[in-house]
Every structure is written in structure tokens, then in C-alpha cells.
Scaffold this motif. Sequence first.
Motif, PDB file in Angstrom:
ATOM      1  N   GLN A   5      12.886  18.644   6.678  1.00  0.00           N
ATOM      2  CA  GLN A   5      12.007  19.018   7.773  1.00  0.00           C
ATOM      3  C   GLN A   5      11.727  17.810   8.665  1.00  0.00           C
ATOM      4  O   GLN A   5      11.893  16.663   8.257  1.00  0.00           O
ATOM      5  N   ALA A   6      11.308  18.088   9.884  1.00  0.00           N
ATOM      6  CA  ALA A   6      10.881  17.046  10.815  1.00  0.00           C
ATOM      7  C   ALA A   6       9.371  17.140  10.959  1.00  0.00           C
ATOM      8  O   ALA A   6       8.830  18.206  11.268  1.00  0.00           O
ATOM      9  N   VAL A   7       8.689  16.023  10.714  1.00  0.00           N
ATOM     10  CA  VAL A   7       7.233  15.984  10.757  1.00  0.00           C
ATOM     11  C   VAL A   7       6.816  14.949  11.796  1.00  0.00           C
ATOM     12  O   VAL A   7       7.351  13.841  11.821  1.00  0.00           O
ATOM     13  N   MET A   8       5.849  15.318  12.627  1.00  0.00           N
ATOM     14  CA  MET A   8       5.390  14.374  13.659  1.00  0.00           C
ATOM     15  C   MET A   8       4.015  14.775  14.158  1.00  0.00           C
ATOM     16  O   MET A   8       3.636  15.955  14.059  1.00  0.00           O
ATOM     17  N   VAL A  26       8.059  11.224  12.436  1.00  0.00           N
ATOM     18  CA  VAL A  26       7.233  10.146  12.989  1.00  0.00           C
ATOM     19  C   VAL A  26       5.901  10.151  12.261  1.00  0.00           C
ATOM     20  O   VAL A  26       5.294  11.207  12.048  1.00  0.00           O
ATOM     21  N   LEU A  27       5.446   8.968  11.910  1.00  0.00           N
ATOM     22  CA  LEU A  27       4.208   8.818  11.156  1.00  0.00           C
ATOM     23  C   LEU A  27       3.367   7.735  11.814  1.00  0.00           C
ATOM     24  O   LEU A  27       3.875   6.651  12.108  1.00  0.00           O
ATOM     25  N   GLU A  28       2.110   8.022  12.068  1.00  0.00           N
ATOM     26  CA  GLU A  28       1.235   6.992  12.613  1.00  0.00           C
ATOM     27  C   GLU A  28       0.847   6.015  11.514  1.00  0.00           C
ATOM     28  O   GLU A  28       0.647   6.392  10.358  1.00  0.00           O
ATOM     29  N   ARG A  29       0.717   4.757  11.884  1.00  0.00           N
ATOM     30  CA  ARG A  29       0.496   3.712  10.887  1.00  0.00           C
ATOM     31  C   ARG A  29      -0.848   3.884  10.165  1.00  0.00           C
ATOM     32  O   ARG A  29      -0.973   3.578   8.992  1.00  0.00           O
ATOM     33  N   GLU A  30      -1.844   4.339  10.899  1.00  0.00           N
ATOM     34  CA  GLU A  30      -3.165   4.557  10.311  1.00  0.00           C
ATOM     35  C   GLU A  30      -3.232   5.969   9.734  1.00  0.00           C
ATOM     36  O   GLU A  30      -3.986   6.815  10.201  1.00  0.00           O
ATOM     37  N   GLY A  73       0.819  -1.211   0.000  1.00  0.00           N
ATOM     38  CA  GLY A  73       0.000   0.000   0.000  1.00  0.00           C
ATOM     39  C   GLY A  73       0.851   1.258   0.000  1.00  0.00           C
ATOM     40  O   GLY A  73       0.579   2.209  -0.748  1.00  0.00           O
ATOM     41  N   VAL A  74       1.894   1.278   0.818  1.00  0.00           N
ATOM     42  CA  VAL A  74       2.792   2.428   0.865  1.00  0.00           C
ATOM     43  C   VAL A  74       3.489   2.600  -0.485  1.00  0.00           C
ATOM     44  O   VAL A  74       3.604   3.724  -1.001  1.00  0.00           O
ATOM     45  N   ALA A  75       3.945   1.493  -1.051  1.00  0.00           N
ATOM     46  CA  ALA A  75       4.639   1.561  -2.341  1.00  0.00           C
ATOM     47  C   ALA A  75       3.724   2.102  -3.427  1.00  0.00           C
ATOM     48  O   ALA A  75       4.150   2.904  -4.281  1.00  0.00           O
ATOM     49  N   THR A  76       2.470   1.690  -3.419  1.00  0.00           N
ATOM     50  CA  THR A  76       1.515   2.157  -4.421  1.00  0.00           C
ATOM     51  C   THR A  76       1.301   3.660  -4.324  1.00  0.00           C
ATOM     52  O   THR A  76       1.328   4.383  -5.325  1.00  0.00           O
ATOM     53  N   VAL A  77       1.100   4.151  -3.106  1.00  0.00           N
ATOM     54  CA  VAL A  77       0.850   5.583  -2.891  1.00  0.00           C
ATOM     55  C   VAL A  77       2.065   6.419  -3.304  1.00  0.00           C
ATOM     56  O   VAL A  77       1.943   7.418  -4.025  1.00  0.00           O
ATOM     57  N   GLY A 126      -2.552  11.084   1.647  1.00  0.00           N
ATOM     58  CA  GLY A 126      -2.051  12.448   1.519  1.00  0.00           C
ATOM     59  C   GLY A 126      -1.035  12.789   2.589  1.00  0.00           C
ATOM     60  O   GLY A 126       0.002  13.410   2.307  1.00  0.00           O
ATOM     61  N   ALA A 127      -1.314  12.376   3.825  1.00  0.00           N
ATOM     62  CA  ALA A 127      -0.379  12.641   4.918  1.00  0.00           C
ATOM     63  C   ALA A 127       0.917  11.871   4.718  1.00  0.00           C
ATOM     64  O   ALA A 127       2.004  12.362   5.041  1.00  0.00           O
ATOM     65  N   LEU A 128       0.814  10.667   4.186  1.00  0.00           N
ATOM     66  CA  LEU A 128       2.013   9.871   3.893  1.00  0.00           C
ATOM     67  C   LEU A 128       2.892  10.596   2.884  1.00  0.00           C
ATOM     68  O   LEU A 128       4.098  10.750   3.089  1.00  0.00           O
ATOM     69  N   ARG A 129       2.304  11.053   1.798  1.00  0.00           N
ATOM     70  CA  ARG A 129       3.084  11.763   0.764  1.00  0.00           C
ATOM     71  C   ARG A 129       3.706  13.034   1.335  1.00  0.00           C
ATOM     72  O   ARG A 129       4.896  13.320   1.087  1.00  0.00           O
ATOM     73  N   ARG A 130       2.924  13.799   2.075  1.00  0.00           N
ATOM     74  CA  ARG A 130       3.441  15.065   2.617  1.00  0.00           C
ATOM     75  C   ARG A 130       4.588  14.828   3.586  1.00  0.00           C
ATOM     76  O   ARG A 130       5.580  15.561   3.589  1.00  0.00           O
ATOM     77  N   THR A 131       4.469  13.786   4.416  1.00  0.00           N
ATOM     78  CA  THR A 131       5.521  13.498   5.387  1.00  0.00           C
ATOM     79  C   THR A 131       6.806  13.086   4.684  1.00  0.00           C
ATOM     80  O   THR A 131       7.899  13.539   5.044  1.00  0.00           O
TER      81      THR A 131
END
Length: 221
Positions: free
Chosen positions: A117-120, A96-100, A17-21, A104-109
Motif C-alpha cells: 500500500q501507499a501511505v501518506m 511518505v511519513l512526517e518526521r514528527e 528511536g525508530v529501531a526501538t519502535v 503507532g503511525a510509524l508501525r502502521r506505515t
Amino acid sequence: MAVQVAVVDPLPMFRQGVATVLSAAGHDVETPADVLAWVRRGRRQLVLLTLVREPDWDLLERLCDEGGTHAVIAVIGEDDPGEIGARAVRTGARSVLEREVTPGALRRTVEATADGQAVMPAAVASALSSGPRSADAVPEFLSARRLSWLRQLAAGSTVAQLAKRSGYSERAMFRMLQTLYQEMGVSTRIEAIVRAQAEGWLRADAERTGDTARGSRGASG
């Protein structure tokens, strides 16, 4: 800006799923079996590392000690995200990224982290700003990981169960516990639990890491 991304997670469906996004966003995504070898290959690299078991924390430390131009995004679960995320940042994760998380948040992070930048999540930033929870009574040799072992043993876990949750062989787990007992000045599991309870170390661990044993997610400390 295309980024080389390695995804390290125990679930194939999550990796896919991550790879697809991220591939759809133009990034080069891999799921290497040996991520340490992968980070030595090139530049503009990110590692998305899910922290589930204690060996995942060991891998995070090794990745952060490796040097080079790569950065690590720690992927954590919902259980006590503030403290687990803060621990990941203190260990060396940049973001840091929450698994759920949403696509969009995945791409931005990923893109913000690649840009330096540091994103959390807010809970992680709050935990970092407030500093570590009080655990002054705990001696330095009792790391969060070792305290987690003692808590699980005190709750009735066997060495075999503890080894399985922590990702070690039963023999390796037994050796590490014997070393811990020696450093505590005791000889057996029962003596170790009694001393830890008498000294208040398990209560200090509860204040620092919460009441849930960490071995089953690696986010144990």
C-alpha cells in the motif's frame, strides 16, 4: 509479518528511536552505512529515508532506480510537507511519513507499505491530486534543485555556504554552478541572478517550491 527495514537519517537518536519502535513490533531493523548495497541483499525490504539535504534526494533517485523488491518510505519535515512529499512520491517513494510521527503511525506505515500500500499525509495526497504548481516559464534545464541554488545566491549566500547546505564540497559546487551558468548563457553569478530575475524564473520557483530555500534540508528541489 516481519520486515527488513533500513533507517537512513542524519541523527543517531532518531535512528535509534525508530529501531526501538520497529524492533519491538518484530521487524528486523538496521542502519547501514551503504543503503544501496543493503537493498541488493534480500527480499521484503523497506528503506526509511529522511530527506534533509540535496544528496538525500539524489540517494532517493538511485534507490528508486535500483529495481528489486524494496520500497522507500520518504521521511520529511514539517516545512511544506504537501509539496515536499509530492516531490518524493514523484521521484519514486511509495509512502511518505512526517518526521514528527507517533510510534503507532510509524508501525502502521511500515506494515502497510510492506503490504504493497501507499501511505501518506493528507497534504501530500492533495498536492499530488492538484498536480505540480505552475512553473511554465522555467526552461527544462533549470531543475528545482538548480532554481534553489539561484534563489540562495540571489539572497546573498556564498558558494561555500551553498555547498555546505547542499552537501557538496566547495569545489564540486563551483563546478556545478559554472555548468549552470553556461547553460543559462551567462558567465558569472551576478549575470545568472540578473537573468533569472529578469525572466521571472525565481518567481516561478517560489510558486513551485515555496519561499524557503531548499538547500538546508535537501528537500530543496
